[in-house]
Enzyme design. Structure first.
Site, PDB file in Angstrom:
ATOM      1  N   SER A 256      53.897  39.992 -67.479  1.00 16.49           N
ATOM      2  CA  SER A 256      53.048  41.020 -68.103  1.00 16.49           C
ATOM      3  C   SER A 256      53.808  42.327 -68.104  1.00 16.49           C
ATOM      4  CB  SER A 256      51.764  41.190 -67.282  1.00 16.49           C
ATOM      5  OG  SER A 256      52.046  41.942 -66.100  1.00 16.49           O
ATOM      6  N   ASP A 257      53.305  43.299 -68.851  1.00 16.72           N
ATOM      7  CA  ASP A 257      53.871  44.619 -68.685  1.00 16.72           C
ATOM      8  C   ASP A 257      53.169  45.252 -67.475  1.00 16.72           C
ATOM      9  OD1 ASP A 257      55.104  47.030 -71.107  1.00 16.72           O
ATOM     10  OD2 ASP A 257      55.271  46.958 -68.917  1.00 16.72           O
ATOM     11  N   TRP A 258      53.667  46.406 -67.075  1.00 15.65           N
ATOM     12  CA  TRP A 258      53.218  47.032 -65.827  1.00 15.65           C
ATOM     13  C   TRP A 258      51.702  47.211 -65.801  1.00 15.65           C
ATOM     14  CZ3 TRP A 258      56.695  49.892 -62.248  1.00 15.65           C
ATOM     15  CH2 TRP A 258      55.999  50.455 -61.186  1.00 15.65           C
ATOM     16  N   GLY A 259      51.031  46.385 -65.017  1.00 20.27           N
ATOM     17  CA  GLY A 259      49.591  46.544 -64.851  1.00 20.27           C
ATOM     18  C   GLY A 259      48.769  46.099 -66.050  1.00 20.27           C
ATOM     19  N   SER A 260      49.399  45.499 -67.039  1.00 20.52           N
ATOM     20  CA  SER A 260      48.668  45.221 -68.288  1.00 20.52           C
ATOM     21  C   SER A 260      47.580  44.181 -68.105  1.00 20.52           C
ATOM     22  CB  SER A 260      49.645  44.795 -69.393  1.00 20.52           C
ATOM     23  OG  SER A 260      50.258  43.563 -69.080  1.00 20.52           O
TER      24      SER A 260
END
Ligand code: GLC
Length: 744
Positions: A288-292
């Site tokens: 995932s992207d950061w915290g997505s």
């Protein structure tokens, strides 16, 4: 010497038919058996552990939260990957925590954003794309990969392959611009550069195609904003660079923050499970992207992180970067029957597959070699390579009366502007471990190349973004004393990149006024524009006697710029993105549709036009001048018609009619005049960058097949349709010769 461009190979790459020179397509059954064994021995907690990724603090690339439990999680094997931990020593220490304490002893994979260099910083990717030099771009990624591997890191979150047509979007600096064809070839070059011949080699790292998908289509160019595009535009424009990255063997993907048609990419099974993993047969893993994952609560498709984790895991998102959703809820989701253990096993299998391919199970410390780190990072060879790529990225936009190149014997030269002697701005954003102190400024580069008798004067003139004009007088004063003025203006390096969208993309502050005052002196002024995105520069474009687009060129900025200014290198760059006339013109791109009322002249009224600005950009896609001039013959076709199984040869003679040897990027565009759906007025389908010496003529040949003419037709089948076409060959998207042909 005749140059024949093997377009069929390019077409194969584009269509994914090429034989996979990848590290992933070989179904290594020995690895799969080892994974089977590991999975059979791992507890569910340990499996979920592999799906967690957290950040260290070698760099801060997102909203970092303190995680006191991190050390214990590492020792328990509850973390599979760390990002932002770099250095042979640091990575060894952290790896030891896992290898000496966890039960299963599964090595960590370390990831880092090596976007345009690790410590030797190259031009920003948008700038490097302006070189249209695929070999140089691959070599740049190869150096970055070597320096990264030498520093204990296994994985880069690059290449960013998001097509971008909106210069308000700060992340346009990270990609390859507006065109799918060019962007796809550059994506392949970067994947190959990072991953090399074999992921097991000690100087290769696994790459990551990001951000999947259509992140660059954010409404209003506002980062993280809504994306709502048709399936046809998604597939025609935004997905191709990802597809060819899979075919090139990219080991990982990262999904994007945005929603797509109402479903956040991180929880979008259509994108990940259906297209990426099933249709494209992708064998790597998706982070995932950061915290997505957790951000799906903000998107409003998940009540809490338990539901967000459920959506993400079932959509095919294999690893959770920094959201804690998997760590805190996946075990319960399995117990509640929401996420099957089969889904967990599939995610973990993909992650372990990459760790095996990297050789981490053979030697978890293979990249932890301080001696290699000292030898490889910032080596002279790497710096020379960076200087070469930087020169090739510069685009000559104007050169009235051949002001450029300047003689290095010039008596007095004034170097002016807030970017003329700034080290930190030269690296721009996503600078990895780049040290601004290593950057060569324009002033330093100029001083290093002028003769011993040349007098170099310097004045900052103004700041980048404030309203002060108090230092204009000093700048004008030294300009009056000089034979020539070099003016370096543009954005600050941190005005583009993630979370740096701008609603106004003029040159900030009072810099253009400074330029005006300097132009008034009547001295020849060479403007160096430095920017992470296209800027709206209609006045500067009309009034600057000479104008070089320098982007942000990284560590070797000043040397590369001086090489071009003093003629050691004849600029050969071409714009990978249109420069809008104003922000009101956005989106503006060359491969637009014709509409039912195209504007054919300035007197037309009931046509698609603006009352107050032109339709055309200030500088179009593919535009770039040289110190020499080139003339193009008419196009020759091998035939005026081709069958579905045929190929068509397209050739043109290009002559160097000027005074300098120079490289030209000969571009081939195709227009489908009538389709079952509307088609762009032209699309790039080939290019050839070649050196042509003074007085020399070279024949440039392209070969197209029906795969180059295929598109998503009215019923969304991907194929070419019979009918009339135009071939355009020229020096930019708006300066071409044309010839018609028919597909029978
Ligand atoms: C950032 C970026 C992504 C990057 C990741 C890790 O938010 O969106 O491109 O790779 O986080 O730093």
């Amino acid at each position: 010497m005749k140059k024949i461009i093997p377009l069929l190979i390019l077409a194969a790459v584009m269509s994914g038919a090429c034989n996979k020179s990848t590290n992933l397509s070989e179904d290594d059954s020995a690895i799969e058996k080892k994974i089977d064994k590991l999975l059979s021995e791992m507890t569910l907690e340990e499996k979920i552990g592999q799906m967690n990724q957290y950040s260290g603090n070698s760099a801060i690339t997102g909203p970092l939260k303190a995680r006191p439990e991190q050390i214990e999680d590492l020792k328990k094997g509850w973390i599979g990957s760390m990002l932002n931990v770099v250095g042979a020593t640091n990575t060894r220490e952290m790896q030891k925590l896992v290898m000496e304490n966890s039960r299963m002893k599964i090595p960590l994979i370390f990831g880092f954003d090596v976007i345009h260099g690790y410590k030797t910083i190259f031009p920003i990717p948008l700038g490097e794309s302006a070189s249209w030099d695929l070999e140089a771009i691959e070599a740049s990624a190869r150096v970055a990969g070597s320096e990264t591997a030498a520093s204990g890191v296994h994985w880069t979150f690059a290449p960013m392959v998001d097509i971008a047509r909106d210069a308000r979007w700060g992340r346009i600096m990270e990609g390859a611009g507006e065109d799918t064809y060019l962007g796809s070839l550059i994506a392949v070059a970067r994947v190959k550069g990072f991953q090399g011949k074999d992921l097991k080699d000690n100087n290769t790292i696994v790459a990551c195609a990001k951000h999947f998908a259509a992140y660059g289509a954010a409404e209003a160019g506002r980062d993280y904003n809504t994306v709502d595009i048709s399936d046809r535009v998604l597939k025609e424009t935004y997905l191709k660079p990802f597809k060819v990255a899979v075919d090139a063997g990219v080991g990982t993907f990262m999904n994007s923050f945005n929603e797509l048609d109402g479903v956040p990419a991180t929880g979008n099974g259509y994108l990940v499970n259906s297209i990426l993993k099933k249709d494209w047969d992708f064998k790597g893993f998706v982070v995932s992207d950061w915290g997505s994952i957790g951000e799906m609560v903000n998107h409003g498709v998940a009540k809490d992180k338990y539901e967000a984790g459920n959506l993400a895991a079932n959509a095919g998102n294999d690893m959770d970067m920094e959201s804690n959703s998997y760590r805190d809820h996946l075990l319960q989701l399995v117990k509640d029957g929401k996420v099957s253990e089969k889904t967990i096993d599939e995610a973990v299998r993909r992650i372990l597959r990459i760790k095996f391919k990297l050789g981490l199970f053979d030697d978890p410390y293979k990249y932890c070699n301080e001696e290699l780190e000292k030898k490889e990072v910032m080596s002279e060879a790497n710096l020379n390579m960076a200087r070469d790529v930087s020169r090739k990225s510069i685009v000559l936009l104007k050169n009235n009366n051949q002001i450029l190149p300047i003689s290095s014997d010039v008596k007095t030269i004034a170097v002016i502007g807030p970017l003329a002697d700034s080290k930190k701005d030269m690296l721009c954003n996503w600078t990895a471990m780049g040290d601004p102190n290593d950057a060569v400024t324009v002033l330093e580069g100029i001083k290093a190349q002028v003769s011993a008798t040349t007098k170099v004067l310097y004045a900052k003139g103004c700041n980048i973004a404030d309203d002060s004009v108090t230092n204009f007088a000093q700048a004008v004063n030294i300009a009056k004393q000089a034979d020539i003025v070099i003016l370096a203006i543009g954005e600050a390096g941190n005005m583009s990149g993630e979370a740096h969208s701008r609603g106004n993309i003029n040159i900030p502050g009072r810099q253009e006024e400074l330029a005006k005052e300097l132009f008034k002196t009547g001295k020849p002024v060479v403007v160096l524009l430095m920017n992470g995105r296209p800027l709206t520069i209609p006045w500067l474009a009309a009034n600057a006697p000479a104008l070089l687009e320098c982007w942000f060129l990284g560590t070797q900025s000043g040397n590369a710029i001086a090489d071009v200014v003093f003629g050691k290198y004849n600029p050969s760059g071409k714009l990978p993105v249109s420069f809008p006339y104003s922000v009101g013109q956005i989106p503006v791109y060359y491969n637009h549709k014709n509409t039912g009322r195209p504007k054919l002249s300035d007197t037309d009224f009931y046509v698609s036009r603006f009352e107050d600005i032109p339709n055309e950009p200030v500088f179009p896609f593919g535009y770039g001048l040289s110190y020499t001039t080139f003339s193009y013959s008419d196009i020759t076709l091998s035939d005026t018609a081709m069958g579905m199984q045929d190929t068509l040869a397209i050739s043109v003679q290009v002559k160097n009619t000027g005074k300098f040897d120079g490289e030209e990027v000969v571009q081939l565009y195709i227009q489908d005049l009538v389709g079952s759906v509307t088609r762009p007025v032209k699309e790039l389908k080939g290019f050839k960058k070649l050196m042509i010496k003074v007085g020399e003529t070279q024949e440039v040949k392209f070969k197209i097949s029906t795969s180059d003419l295929a598109f998503y037709t009215k019923d969304m089948s991907f194929k070419a349709e019979p009918g009339d076409f135009k071939a355009y060959v020229g020096t930019s998207s708006s300066d071409c010769k044309e010839k018609r042909f028919t597909l029978k």
